[in-house]
Design a protein around this motif. Structure first.
Motif, PDB file in Angstrom:
ATOM      1  N   GLY A  89      -9.477  -5.266  26.045  1.00 12.14           N
ATOM      2  CA  GLY A  89      -8.416  -6.174  26.463  1.00 12.14           C
ATOM      3  C   GLY A  89      -7.423  -6.337  25.332  1.00 12.14           C
ATOM      4  O   GLY A  89      -7.818  -6.475  24.165  1.00 12.14           O
ATOM      5  N   GLY A  90      -6.138  -6.317  25.646  1.00 11.50           N
ATOM      6  CA  GLY A  90      -5.145  -6.293  24.582  1.00 11.50           C
ATOM      7  C   GLY A  90      -3.975  -7.226  24.767  1.00 11.50           C
ATOM      8  O   GLY A  90      -3.850  -7.939  25.771  1.00 11.50           O
ATOM      9  N   GLY A  91      -3.108  -7.202  23.758  1.00 11.79           N
ATOM     10  CA  GLY A  91      -1.924  -8.052  23.757  1.00 11.79           C
ATOM     11  C   GLY A  91      -0.845  -7.603  24.708  1.00 11.79           C
ATOM     12  O   GLY A  91       0.180  -8.285  24.843  1.00 11.79           O
ATOM     13  N   ASP A  92      -1.031  -6.464  25.383  1.00 16.54           N
ATOM     14  CA  ASP A  92      -0.057  -6.000  26.378  1.00 16.54           C
ATOM     15  C   ASP A  92      -0.356  -6.530  27.767  1.00 16.54           C
ATOM     16  O   ASP A  92       0.215  -6.047  28.754  1.00 16.54           O
ATOM     17  N   ASN A  93      -1.275  -7.495  27.865  1.00 13.40           N
ATOM     18  CA  ASN A  93      -1.659  -8.157  29.124  1.00 13.40           C
ATOM     19  C   ASN A  93      -2.546  -7.294  30.018  1.00 13.40           C
ATOM     20  O   ASN A  93      -2.803  -7.675  31.169  1.00 13.40           O
ATOM     21  N   ASN A  94      -3.018  -6.170  29.523  1.00 14.29           N
ATOM     22  CA  ASN A  94      -3.789  -5.238  30.337  1.00 14.29           C
ATOM     23  C   ASN A  94      -5.236  -5.130  29.882  1.00 14.29           C
ATOM     24  O   ASN A  94      -5.568  -5.393  28.723  1.00 14.29           O
TER      25      ASN A  94
ATOM     26  N   ILE B 229      -5.830  -5.387  19.929  1.00 18.43           N
ATOM     27  CA  ILE B 229      -6.973  -5.319  20.840  1.00 18.43           C
ATOM     28  C   ILE B 229      -7.861  -6.508  20.516  1.00 18.43           C
ATOM     29  O   ILE B 229      -8.401  -6.601  19.415  1.00 18.43           O
ATOM     30  N   TYR B 230      -8.002  -7.408  21.451  1.00 23.62           N
ATOM     31  CA  TYR B 230      -8.716  -8.657  21.208  1.00 23.62           C
ATOM     32  C   TYR B 230     -10.185  -8.622  21.613  1.00 23.62           C
ATOM     33  O   TYR B 230     -10.953  -9.487  21.203  1.00 23.62           O
ATOM     34  N   SER B 231     -10.559  -7.632  22.430  1.00 21.33           N
ATOM     35  CA  SER B 231     -11.945  -7.642  22.908  1.00 21.33           C
ATOM     36  C   SER B 231     -12.357  -6.266  23.397  1.00 21.33           C
ATOM     37  O   SER B 231     -11.523  -5.443  23.790  1.00 21.33           O
TER      38      SER B 231
ATOM     39  N   ARG C 164      -3.192  -7.395  35.981  1.00 22.20           N
ATOM     40  CA  ARG C 164      -2.920  -8.588  36.773  1.00 22.20           C
ATOM     41  C   ARG C 164      -2.681  -9.815  35.891  1.00 22.20           C
ATOM     42  O   ARG C 164      -2.142 -10.804  36.367  1.00 22.20           O
ATOM     43  N   HIS C 165      -3.106  -9.751  34.646  1.00 25.45           N
ATOM     44  CA  HIS C 165      -2.860 -10.868  33.743  1.00 25.45           C
ATOM     45  C   HIS C 165      -1.385 -10.924  33.369  1.00 25.45           C
ATOM     46  O   HIS C 165      -0.713  -9.889  33.261  1.00 25.45           O
ATOM     47  N   THR C 166      -0.887 -12.121  33.154  1.00 25.97           N
ATOM     48  CA  THR C 166       0.523 -12.300  32.801  1.00 25.97           C
ATOM     49  C   THR C 166       0.727 -12.541  31.311  1.00 25.97           C
ATOM     50  O   THR C 166       1.862 -12.577  30.850  1.00 25.97           O
ATOM     51  N   GLN C 167      -0.379 -12.726  30.578  1.00 31.69           N
ATOM     52  CA  GLN C 167      -0.303 -12.879  29.133  1.00 31.69           C
ATOM     53  C   GLN C 167      -1.462 -12.116  28.494  1.00 31.69           C
ATOM     54  O   GLN C 167      -2.247 -11.473  29.183  1.00 31.69           O
ATOM     55  N   ALA C 168      -1.561 -12.197  27.185  1.00 31.18           N
ATOM     56  CA  ALA C 168      -2.544 -11.411  26.442  1.00 31.18           C
ATOM     57  C   ALA C 168      -3.958 -11.642  26.957  1.00 31.18           C
ATOM     58  O   ALA C 168      -4.338 -12.765  27.311  1.00 31.18           O
ATOM     59  N   VAL C 169      -4.769 -10.573  26.974  1.00 33.02           N
ATOM     60  CA  VAL C 169      -6.164 -10.636  27.403  1.00 33.02           C
ATOM     61  C   VAL C 169      -7.035 -10.806  26.163  1.00 33.02           C
ATOM     62  O   VAL C 169      -7.063  -9.938  25.295  1.00 33.02           O
ATOM     63  N   ASN C 170      -7.723 -11.930  26.079  1.00 31.45           N
ATOM     64  CA  ASN C 170      -8.515 -12.252  24.886  1.00 31.45           C
ATOM     65  C   ASN C 170      -9.971 -11.814  24.960  1.00 31.45           C
ATOM     66  O   ASN C 170     -10.623 -11.669  23.919  1.00 31.45           O
ATOM     67  N   VAL C 171     -10.497 -11.631  26.162  1.00 32.93           N
ATOM     68  CA  VAL C 171     -11.915 -11.309  26.276  1.00 32.93           C
ATOM     69  C   VAL C 171     -12.172 -10.526  27.554  1.00 32.93           C
ATOM     70  O   VAL C 171     -11.584 -10.817  28.611  1.00 32.93           O
ATOM     71  N   VAL C 172     -13.034  -9.519  27.459  1.00 36.58           N
ATOM     72  CA  VAL C 172     -13.506  -8.765  28.622  1.00 36.58           C
ATOM     73  C   VAL C 172     -15.026  -8.673  28.513  1.00 36.58           C
ATOM     74  O   VAL C 172     -15.563  -8.402  27.447  1.00 36.58           O
ATOM     75  N   ARG C 173     -15.714  -8.908  29.626  1.00 33.82           N
ATOM     76  CA  ARG C 173     -17.168  -8.867  29.636  1.00 33.82           C
ATOM     77  C   ARG C 173     -17.671  -8.350  30.989  1.00 33.82           C
ATOM     78  O   ARG C 173     -17.318  -8.897  32.040  1.00 33.82           O
TER      79      ARG C 173
END
Length: 520
Positions: A32-37, A17-19, A63-72
């Motif tokens: 936001g996580g490493g599963d692209n969701n 979980i990146y954010s 909708r992301h195709t790679q890991a999600v690093n930040v959500v705000r």
């Protein structure tokens, strides 16, 4: 205070979980996580009981195709921005109607360990729709921040560029090319005047924002770049008061690109008066015992580096930091301030504000909670996760602190009502002015004349002498500067004032600011 690791299947296959971020004026929070969701949740509370019982799953955004690093979430709370390794910023809004993905009879289902124990067929409780996609580069995006009015977004990317997007127009309006390496953290001043960026090139960039640009749009101008500074060092490690005998050495303020984290998430305080920057490094220079009586310039020293957080004032964004939080065992990577301002406690204060600001610092293995009144931390949270932390988020009421980690789990620290203090009531709706006491007072370490941070010093010239050949002698600097003592035991997480250097130009600036704002 209660701290709980929520054993929830947050993202698929326990991906990192990146954010995480709470919705302003709402009950939701996003991860936001490493599963692209991106996943939307709400905290489950029990009336009359301190702490969080669990979480309620609400929705999955895919909708992301790679890991999600930040959500705000936007400051108004109606929009959610997400970005990640695919280089795309996606803007989401809550839909009043259910949205069914193509090829699926229901929306994405998800089960959490703290809600229903079985049911893989659970439906989303709500639907979110994609309203905009912003992309000008394929480089990974590490961090993003909204403007206070919710009209713009700034992102930091792996291509060394920070970009400002107009959300309504769906286009990039400014590229900030000040850094020479990855931009790993961005922050937008709550007063809307500055953007701060932090890079693995060991620098913090400050950029002036003009909402009425030459073409009627937004202009962003480079204001300052701080990477090194003259910091006080000990003449004698046994000394209890460095104010009488101080030498200065110029050094780099931040870790280099070998810093083992994707993020350097800096932040402004909610009143805009302070800027907190992570990944700091401070080197102590202790005098060799046999040479205590030598001249300052010829004294052999032993160096000892510590991880730290550097603190800048609004009036000194273009100058070296005024304080630090040393003694961190691991490098810091994220800082977040509680949105709530608290009344002062009946005790001396390090920062002489009219209120207390509570903030949390995440290192790779712990989270430390401070306030701006005392030098010692309020709490140190450790041994909660098996892997490094990635992000921090405060709830709207300041009662919960969410901590995310690459081990795929989240923790929540819950505070009882009044545990952090009583809420400060603003006397007026005008912009808060930070008033610092120039009189001596005791911080528990040493009597120290503190600085003033004055808001809205737009006439300040950028700090240009950072790498110049004009250097004062150590004795000259010692006369105009006072610092808090540095204990021999550096394991304490004690805030220390490190730069109160009121040189002639700064003193003149301070006098002008006091005259303009009529502060007694």
């Amino acid at each position: 205070m209660k701290v709980k690791v929520l054993t929830v299947h947050w993202h698929a296959d326990s991906q990192p979980i990146y954010s995480g971020h709470f919705q302003p004026n709402g009950h939701r929070f996003a991860t936001g996580g490493g599963d692209n969701n991106i996943r939307i949740w709400s905290l489950k509370r029990v009336a009359g009981v301190t702490g969080v019982a669990g979480v309620n799953y609400l929705s999955t955004l895919s909708r992301h195709t790679q890991a999600v690093n930040v959500v705000r979430f936007s400051p108004q709370g109606d929009l959610l921005a997400s970005a990640g390794d695919d280089g795309t910023v996606l803007i989401w809004s809550l839909s009043e109607t259910a949205i069914v993905e193509f090829g699926s009879s229901t929306s994405t289902s998800y089960t959490t360990a703290t809600t229903t124990p079985a049911a893989k067929g659970d439906e989303d409780a709500e639907s979110w729709k994609l309203i905009s996609s912003l992309r000008t580069s394929i480089s990974e995006i590490y961090d993003l921040a909204w403007s206070p009015d919710g009209k713009y977004i700034v992102t930091g990317s792996m291509d060394n560029i920070a970009r400002v997007y107009d959300v309504a127009a769906g286009r990039c309006v400014k590229e900030i090319r000040q850094h020479g390496h990855y931009v790993q953290g961005v922050a937008w001043d709550p007063l809307g005047e500055f953007i701060a960026t932090q890079s693995s090139d060991r620098s913090v960039g400050i950029h002036k924002v003009n909402s009425q640009g030459s073409k009627g749009g937004l202009d962003v101008l480079d204001y300052a770049k701080v990477s090194k500074g003259d910091l006080p060092v000990t003449r004698n490690k046994d000394s209890k008061n460095l104010g009488e005998n101080v030498t200065y050495r110029s050094g780099m303020l931040f870790h280099n690109e070998t810093f083992t984290s994707f993020f350097r998430r800096l932040t402004f305080s909610p009143d805009g008066g302070l800027l907190f920057t992570p990944s700091g490094i401070f080197k102590y220079h202790d005098i060799v015992e046999d040479d205590k009586n030598s001249k300052p310039d010829s004294v052999p020293v032993s160096t000892d580096a510590t991880n730290t957080v550097f603190i800048f004032t609004r009036a000194g964004l273009n100058r070296p930091p005024v304080a630090q939080l040393p003694g961190l065992k691991k490098p810091s990577l994220a800082i977040k301030c509680s949105p709530i301002l608290y009344k002062l406690q009946p005790s001396p204060s390090v920062f002489q504000l009219e209120y207390r600001i509570v903030y949390a610092v995440a290192t790779q293995d712990s989270v430390i909670i401070y306030d701006t009144q005392q030098s010692y931390p309020l709490a140190v949270l450790s041994n909660l996760h098996y892997a490094t932390y990635t992000d921090l988020a405060w709830s709207n009421d300041g009662q919960e602190l969410l901590m995310t980690s690459t081990d795929g789990f989240c923790s929540v620290a819950s505070f009882e009502e009044g545990e952090l203090g009583h809420i400060y009531e603003k006397e007026s709706a005008s912009t808060p002015v930070i008033k610092h006491n120039l009189k001596s007072h005791s911080t528990g370490l040493v009597n120290n004349p503190l600085f003033r941070a004055i808001n809205n010093l737009s006439r300040t010239k950028p700090y240009q002498n950072q790498n110049s050949n004009e250097k004062k002698t150590n004795n000259q600097k010692a006369k105009s500067t006072n610092v808090l003592s540095i204990k021999d035991d550096k394991s304490y997480h004690i805030l220390r004032i490190i730069n109160l250097n009121l040189e002639t130009t700064r003193r003149d600036l301070l006098v002008r600011a006091l005259f303009q704002l009529k502060i007694n």
